[in-house]
Design a protein around this motif. Structure first.
Motif, mmCIF file in Angstrom:
data_model
loop_
_atom_site.group_PDB
_atom_site.id
_atom_site.type_symbol
_atom_site.label_atom_id
_atom_site.label_comp_id
_atom_site.label_asym_id
_atom_site.label_seq_id
_atom_site.Cartn_x
_atom_site.Cartn_y
_atom_site.Cartn_z
ATOM 1 N N GLY A 83 0.951 -1.183 -0.046
ATOM 2 C CA GLY A 83 -0.042 0.187 0.224
ATOM 3 C C GLY A 83 1.156 1.318 -0.045
ATOM 4 N N HIS A 84 2.326 1.034 -0.398
ATOM 5 C CA HIS A 84 3.034 2.693 -0.273
ATOM 6 C C HIS A 84 2.733 3.313 -1.673
ATOM 7 C CE1 HIS A 84 6.153 4.645 1.172
ATOM 8 N NE2 HIS A 84 6.996 4.781 -0.190
ATOM 9 N N GLU A 85 2.772 5.158 -0.943
ATOM 10 C CA GLU A 85 2.105 5.257 -2.253
ATOM 11 C C GLU A 85 3.272 5.826 -3.660
ATOM 12 O OE1 GLU A 85 -1.082 6.363 -3.048
ATOM 13 O OE2 GLU A 85 -1.548 5.921 -1.721
ATOM 14 N N LYS A 86 4.544 5.639 -3.710
ATOM 15 C CA LYS A 86 5.618 5.584 -4.432
ATOM 16 C C LYS A 86 5.808 4.358 -4.992
ATOM 17 C CE LYS A 86 6.468 10.818 -2.437
ATOM 18 N NZ LYS A 86 6.555 10.988 -3.910
ATOM 19 N N MET A 87 6.735 4.252 -5.805
ATOM 20 C CA MET A 87 7.009 3.410 -6.350
ATOM 21 C C MET A 87 8.336 4.317 -7.991
ATOM 22 S SD MET A 87 4.464 0.394 -7.152
ATOM 23 C CE MET A 87 5.493 -0.943 -7.903
ATOM 24 N N SER A 88 9.501 2.976 -7.803
ATOM 25 C CA SER A 88 10.035 3.724 -9.094
ATOM 26 C C SER A 88 9.887 2.418 -10.050
ATOM 27 C CB SER A 88 11.459 3.388 -8.248
ATOM 28 O OG SER A 88 11.969 2.019 -8.596
ATOM 29 N N TYR A 89 10.674 3.448 -11.638
ATOM 30 C CA TYR A 89 9.971 2.300 -12.532
ATOM 31 C C TYR A 89 10.974 2.433 -13.641
ATOM 32 C CZ TYR A 89 9.762 6.574 -15.243
ATOM 33 O OH TYR A 89 9.824 8.127 -15.937
ATOM 34 N N ALA A 90 11.271 1.166 -14.327
ATOM 35 C CA ALA A 90 12.121 1.263 -15.324
ATOM 36 C C ALA A 90 11.641 0.890 -16.753
ATOM 37 C CB ALA A 90 13.367 -0.018 -14.827
ATOM 38 N N THR A 91 11.967 1.030 -17.676
ATOM 39 C CA THR A 91 11.070 0.893 -19.056
ATOM 40 C C THR A 91 12.146 0.126 -19.464
ATOM 41 O OG1 THR A 91 11.489 2.679 -20.335
ATOM 42 C CG2 THR A 91 9.113 2.652 -19.169
ATOM 43 N N LEU A 92 11.808 -1.008 -20.654
ATOM 44 C CA LEU A 92 11.819 -1.938 -21.638
ATOM 45 C C LEU A 92 11.133 -2.030 -23.252
ATOM 46 C CD1 LEU A 92 14.052 -4.305 -19.918
ATOM 47 C CD2 LEU A 92 15.306 -2.336 -20.826
#
Length: 118
Positions: A83-92
């Protein structure tokens, strides 16, 4: 008896069929002509492998997680696990060029990973 075929290791010198894989150190029997051969029929194709397993140190892993920062840009996205409100992301670009990219999200709190095809 001389060989009918000029073969490479792994093929029957009498009929040319592919020999079964060498599973034990016993004789190899051709599927087609049923002739038996010594394991040397495979020549130098026999390979010895050594597998080294990584060790897991829970204390080092815990310290690494505490010191580790985001794995990429941070977005406001709710983690489905904690339920944490922040996520990091990466794209491929994993699929064809005419299709969208795949986005991989990592929770900054519990490190849960998920992907989304855009």
């Amino acid at each position: 008896m001389t060989s009918t075929f000029s073969t490479t290791p792994g093929f029957c010198p009498d009929c040319g069929s592919i020999l079964p894989t060498l599973k034990t150190m016993g004789n190899v029997v051709c599927y087609n002509c049923k002739k038996q051969f010594q394991p040397e029929i495979f020549g130098s194709m026999l390979t010895e492998y050594t597998i080294h397993f990584n060790t897991y140190d829970a204390e080092k892993s815990k310290l690494k997680v505490e010191k580790e920062e985001a794995e990429g840009p941070v977005v406001e996205r709710k983690c489905p696990k904690c339920g944490h409100e922040k996520m990091s992301y990466a794209t491929l670009q994993l699929r064809s060029a005419d299709e969208g990219q795949t986005v991989f999200f990592t929770c900054l709190n519990c490190k849960h990973k998920e992907s989304e095809n855009s």
